[in-house]
Motif scaffolding. Structure first.
Motif, PDB file in Angstrom:
ATOM      1  N   HIS A 185       0.730  -1.304   0.017  1.00 16.78           N
ATOM      2  CA  HIS A 185      -0.347   0.110   0.210  1.00 16.78           C
ATOM      3  C   HIS A 185       1.226   1.053   0.569  1.00 16.78           C
ATOM      4  CE1 HIS A 185      -3.917   2.669   1.231  1.00 16.78           C
ATOM      5  NE2 HIS A 185      -2.798   3.385   1.704  1.00 16.78           N
ATOM      6  N   LEU A 186       0.637   2.427  -0.679  1.00 18.04           N
ATOM      7  CA  LEU A 186       0.988   3.542  -1.155  1.00 18.04           C
ATOM      8  C   LEU A 186       0.456   4.358  -0.378  1.00 18.04           C
ATOM      9  CD1 LEU A 186       2.986   3.802  -4.083  1.00 18.04           C
ATOM     10  CD2 LEU A 186       3.890   3.597  -2.019  1.00 18.04           C
ATOM     11  N   SER A 187       1.150   5.632   0.977  1.00 17.97           N
ATOM     12  CA  SER A 187       0.213   6.679   0.784  1.00 17.97           C
ATOM     13  C   SER A 187       1.420   6.885   1.507  1.00 17.97           C
ATOM     14  CB  SER A 187       0.299   6.033   2.267  1.00 17.97           C
ATOM     15  OG  SER A 187      -1.098   5.580   2.812  1.00 17.97           O
ATOM     16  N   GLY A 188       1.041   9.185   1.309  1.00 16.75           N
ATOM     17  CA  GLY A 188       2.292  10.287   0.885  1.00 16.75           C
ATOM     18  C   GLY A 188       1.262  11.526   0.954  1.00 16.75           C
ATOM     19  N   TYR A 189       2.494  12.580   1.419  1.00 16.66           N
ATOM     20  CA  TYR A 189       1.820  13.250   2.333  1.00 16.66           C
ATOM     21  C   TYR A 189       2.719  14.551   2.134  1.00 16.66           C
ATOM     22  CZ  TYR A 189       1.204  16.911   6.391  1.00 16.66           C
ATOM     23  OH  TYR A 189       1.388  18.096   7.262  1.00 16.66           O
ATOM     24  N   GLY A 205       7.908  16.926   1.153  1.00 12.83           N
ATOM     25  CA  GLY A 205       6.815  15.313   1.091  1.00 12.83           C
ATOM     26  C   GLY A 205       7.496  14.378   1.195  1.00 12.83           C
ATOM     27  N   ALA A 206       6.410  13.642   1.243  1.00 14.26           N
ATOM     28  CA  ALA A 206       6.759  11.815   1.339  1.00 14.26           C
ATOM     29  C   ALA A 206       5.842  10.849   1.557  1.00 14.26           C
ATOM     30  CB  ALA A 206       7.041  11.714   3.041  1.00 14.26           C
ATOM     31  N   ILE A 207       5.811   9.536   0.340  1.00 14.49           N
ATOM     32  CA  ILE A 207       5.993   8.097   0.036  1.00 14.49           C
ATOM     33  C   ILE A 207       5.874   7.272   0.775  1.00 14.49           C
ATOM     34  CG2 ILE A 207       5.770   6.819  -1.736  1.00 14.49           C
ATOM     35  CD1 ILE A 207       6.202   9.242  -3.397  1.00 14.49           C
ATOM     36  N   VAL A 208       5.077   6.586   1.905  1.00 14.66           N
ATOM     37  CA  VAL A 208       5.508   5.092   2.447  1.00 14.66           C
ATOM     38  C   VAL A 208       5.292   4.512   2.216  1.00 14.66           C
ATOM     39  CG1 VAL A 208       3.424   5.965   3.689  1.00 14.66           C
ATOM     40  CG2 VAL A 208       5.774   4.473   4.659  1.00 14.66           C
ATOM     41  N   ASP A 221      -4.547   3.711   4.792  1.00 15.00           N
ATOM     42  CA  ASP A 221      -4.414   5.316   4.912  1.00 15.00           C
ATOM     43  C   ASP A 221      -4.555   5.912   5.174  1.00 15.00           C
ATOM     44  OD1 ASP A 221      -5.402   4.874   1.658  1.00 15.00           O
ATOM     45  OD2 ASP A 221      -7.064   4.838   1.401  1.00 15.00           O
ATOM     46  N   LYS A 222      -5.116   5.973   6.506  1.00 17.83           N
ATOM     47  CA  LYS A 222      -5.123   6.901   7.951  1.00 17.83           C
ATOM     48  C   LYS A 222      -3.863   6.956   8.433  1.00 17.83           C
ATOM     49  CE  LYS A 222      -7.117   7.804  11.764  1.00 17.83           C
ATOM     50  NZ  LYS A 222      -5.986   7.412  12.932  1.00 17.83           N
ATOM     51  N   VAL A 223      -3.055   5.663   8.330  1.00 14.10           N
ATOM     52  CA  VAL A 223      -1.775   5.079   9.198  1.00 14.10           C
ATOM     53  C   VAL A 223      -0.963   5.702   8.206  1.00 14.10           C
ATOM     54  CG1 VAL A 223      -0.542   3.326   9.712  1.00 14.10           C
ATOM     55  CG2 VAL A 223      -2.359   3.092  10.380  1.00 14.10           C
ATOM     56  N   GLY A 224      -0.658   5.485   6.970  1.00 12.47           N
ATOM     57  CA  GLY A 224       0.265   5.360   6.390  1.00 12.47           C
ATOM     58  C   GLY A 224       0.384   7.039   6.034  1.00 12.47           C
ATOM     59  N   LYS A 225      -0.440   7.848   6.149  1.00 11.55           N
ATOM     60  CA  LYS A 225      -0.126   9.127   6.172  1.00 11.55           C
ATOM     61  C   LYS A 225       0.126  10.050   7.465  1.00 11.55           C
ATOM     62  CE  LYS A 225      -3.360  13.617   5.902  1.00 11.55           C
ATOM     63  NZ  LYS A 225      -4.811  13.871   5.589  1.00 11.55           N
TER      64      LYS A 225
END
Length: 307
Positions: A185-189, A205-208, A221-225
């Motif tokens: 799963h990809l998330s970003g902020y 910015g970051a991607i995890v 989505d929440k945890v990733g953000k």
């Protein structure tokens, strides 16, 4: 002498034409953002054909942009924005620079950064899938300029057009495309947080990339953000492993899993991961203007992989 009746009819007949021309001029200025004089000239040259006038203005701006880009090439571009876009198993981080923070807030500059992010994402989406958990595609400024945009032109063409509009030097500095396996799963902020579209713009910015270790119901989505917010704020240098000893001074910790969680300093990132039964496969952070050598002269198809 012209009679009063004829004179009145003359002005009456001219009024609708003048009103129509003013309306076209106002429309063209609103659509393009160019000066009154240039828009008027464009309409006169093309018999008030709005579409042709707009195209001519864009060609002129692009031509001027190339000239300005050459003239301004040596001027430092230390300001700018980071763009982030995530679409299912693909994501992109892009840095575009300009000379001043004033231009970094300009809508034309924002359009350029948005276009660069979308082009990078499209390139990443077109790459073949593999069994690797995460594949990275690093691109430097030269490689970014060659990427096609939605209208068929290159990012270099759009950059020249933007430079011609704002009158300030700008550069496509670097980009990262991330392609994840279907079980990742990809998330970003980005910070300052702000989106409103498929592309978010900010200064950092970051991607995890996350992988679930169990079939536990969680909001990835929440945890990733939240993890991306931590990465943006705490700037870890690597994920870290259990064999990495935590730093004696918590303020100097650079391993992500050993850092105190930004949103709750009573727990570490490792404890957050254990609680949700997830693992961090990979992460990447971009900060506008930071020193980096990661994109130096690598071929466009160069990839960095994580098992």
């Amino acid at each position: 002498m012209m009679s009063l009746k004829v004179l009145t009819r003359f002005f009456h007949n001219q009024t609708p034409c003048l009103a129509a021309e003013k309306s076209l001029l106002a429309t063209l200025r609103k659509k393009t953002g160019y000066t009154f004089t240039n828009c008027k000239k464009a309409l006169e040259m093309h018999n008030n054909d709005l579409k042709q006038a707009e195209e001519w203005l864009k060609q002129q701006a692009q031509s001027l942009g190339w000239a300005k880009a050459t003239k301004l090439e040596g001027r430092q571009t230390s300001q700018g924005l980071i763009a982030l876009t995530v679409d299912k198993q693909n994501a992109a981080l892009v840095e575009v620079n300009c000379e001043t923070d004033f231009v970094a807030r300009n809508k034309e500059f924002h359009k350029m950064v948005h276009e660069a992010a979308v082009s990078c994402l499209n390139f990443t989406q077109q790459q073949p899938e593999s069994n690797i958990s995460v594949t990275r595609f690093f691109m430097n400024d030269t490689q970014l300029k060659t990427l096609p945009t939605q209208d068929g032109k290159s990012l270099a063409d759009h950059l020249a057009l933007m430079i011609g509009t704002v009158g300030e030097n700008a550069s496509l500095r670097r980009a990262l495309g991330v392609k994840a396996h279907k079980d990742v799963h990809l998330s970003g902020y980005v910070h300052p947080s702000g989106s409103g579209s498929s592309v978010s713009l900010g200064k950092i910015g970051a991607i995890v990339a996350l992988k679930q270790l169990a079939s536990k119901e969680i909001d990835l989505d929440k945890v990733g953000k939240e993890l991306c917010q931590h990465i943006v704020g705490m700037n870890p240098k690597k994920i870290g492993t259990l064999s990495d000893k935590p730093a004696k001074d918590k303020e100097e910790e650079t391993c992500l899993i050993h850092q105190e969680f930004l949103l709750d300093d009573n727990v570490t990132v490792k404890e957050i991961l254990d609680e949700h039964e997830i693992d961090i496969v990979d992460f990447k952070r971009f900060e506008c203007g930071e020193n980096t050598s990661e994109v130096a002269d690598q071929p466009l198809e160069y990839v960095e992989t994580c098992q």
